[in-house]
Design a protein around this motif. Structure first.
Motif, PDB file in Angstrom:
ATOM      1  N   ALA A   1      52.677 -73.848 -81.592  1.00  0.00           N
ATOM      2  CA  ALA A   1      51.366 -73.317 -81.215  1.00  0.00           C
ATOM      3  C   ALA A   1      51.352 -71.791 -81.230  1.00  0.00           C
ATOM      4  N   TYR A   2      52.465 -71.169 -80.874  1.00  0.00           N
ATOM      5  CA  TYR A   2      52.574 -69.712 -80.960  1.00  0.00           C
ATOM      6  C   TYR A   2      52.356 -69.249 -82.402  1.00  0.00           C
ATOM      7  N   LEU A   3      52.995 -69.926 -83.365  1.00  0.00           N
ATOM      8  CA  LEU A   3      52.816 -69.556 -84.766  1.00  0.00           C
ATOM      9  C   LEU A   3      51.375 -69.789 -85.203  1.00  0.00           C
ATOM     10  N   ILE A   4      50.803 -70.925 -84.829  1.00  0.00           N
ATOM     11  CA  ILE A   4      49.420 -71.227 -85.201  1.00  0.00           C
ATOM     12  C   ILE A   4      48.485 -70.159 -84.637  1.00  0.00           C
ATOM     13  N   GLY A   5      48.699 -69.781 -83.383  1.00  0.00           N
ATOM     14  CA  GLY A   5      47.850 -68.775 -82.750  1.00  0.00           C
ATOM     15  C   GLY A   5      47.946 -67.424 -83.425  1.00  0.00           C
ATOM     16  N   THR A   6      49.159 -66.958 -83.673  1.00  0.00           N
ATOM     17  CA  THR A   6      49.318 -65.629 -84.273  1.00  0.00           C
ATOM     18  C   THR A   6      48.865 -65.619 -85.729  1.00  0.00           C
ATOM     19  N   GLU A   7      49.051 -66.733 -86.433  1.00  0.00           N
ATOM     20  CA  GLU A   7      48.560 -66.803 -87.812  1.00  0.00           C
ATOM     21  C   GLU A   7      47.034 -66.817 -87.852  1.00  0.00           C
TER      22      GLU A   7
END
Length: 279
Positions: free
Chosen positions: A234-240
């Motif tokens: 979710a961190y990657l999805i959010g920052t992307e």
């Protein structure tokens, strides 16, 4: 989301390939997410067991999903490591191999009590922990969030972006307790947000709460303890999707904040003040 047929239960369908092909990895990950979502939607079988305590529980569904995911991943990516919520760490076969992180049912307490807010979370990270791929599936809404590093974030295949809000006022902040307890700084932060007429919701799934920032539904979200199995995808999805992370690189067992870019400065000021007040 990819629909699954019975052949998807057979890990041998995925050819073994030690080269890091993120498109292939995403296909396998989204297939697994679809299978897990269908499993979660079925009537729950088996009882509920405590792990570390009454607020830390596991169901047969958690174990069934993680077992299947591990079987598929070890067949498709034999050199990769796997870290799971229920069965711990399977070390990579080689020191420079990436590793997968999986939380089969993120929000088990909700799931076990019949509340339709939980998720399946699966991600792939480089040996140094850099997130490469993330998938978060919401079985109840039929939504699958995906991201590959450097390629943006998607919801059911459609690109998504964090909200364009420039104020916290009138918008939503999501958070999660540390199991049954508040984490240090949370009470002060919630009071400051309340003064700004920013509404807080505690929903019960770290992966889904963080993903709502990527979808532009929540203006910000925070957790008190970052764990890769439910936080890294979710961190990657959010920052992307353009969300701003504080800290920029999350650390294990430390707090993590995701904010829409237009409120990131305001949110960071409240965040630091709250942490300082309860240090």
């Amino acid at each position: 989301m990819n629909d699954l047929d019975c052949d998807h239960d057979d890990p041998a369908q995925y050819p073994t390939d030690d080269a890091l092909d993120l498109d292939r990895a995403l296909t396998i990950a989204t297939d697994l997410a679809a299978w897990a979502s269908e499993t979660i939607r079925h009537p729950r079988a088996g009882g509920v067991r405590e792990k570390a305590g009454p607020a830390d529980i596991v169901t047969q569904t958690d174990e069934t999903i993680e077992t299947h995911v591990r079987t598929v991943l070890r067949s498709a990516f034999p050199t990769h490591g796997i870290e799971g919520e229920e069965y711990g760490t399977h070390a990579p076969a080689t020191p420079n191999a990436p590793y997968w992180v999986v939380d089969p049912v993120d929000g088990t307490t909700n799931y076990a009590h019949g509340i339709g807010w939980c998720s399946f979370s699966l991600g792939l990270a480089a040996p140094d922990g850099t997130p490469l791929l993330g998938v978060v599936a919401d079985p109840w809404r039929g939504e699958t969030f995906t991201a590959i590093r450097g390629r943006g974030a998607h919801l059911n295949g459609t690109p998504i972006q964090a909200a364009t809000h420039t104020t916290l006022t009138g918008h939503i902040f999501l958070t999660e307790w540390a199991a049954h307890a508040h984490w240090p700084g949370l009470d002060s932060l919630l009071a400051a947000l309340s003064h700004r007429h920013c509404t807080t919701r505690v929903m019960g799934s770290t992966a889904l709460s963080l993903s709502q920032v990527a979808a532009g539904r929540a203006t910000a979200a925070a957790i008190g303890e970052f764990h890769a199995v439910d936080g890294l995808p979710a961190y990657l999805i959010g920052t992307e999707a353009g969300a701003v992370a504080l800290p920029p690189v999350p650390a294990y067992d430390e707090p993590l904040l995701l904010s829409a870019p237009g409120v990131a400065e305001e949110m960071a000021e409240l965040w630091r003040a709250a942490q300082g007040a309860e240090a």
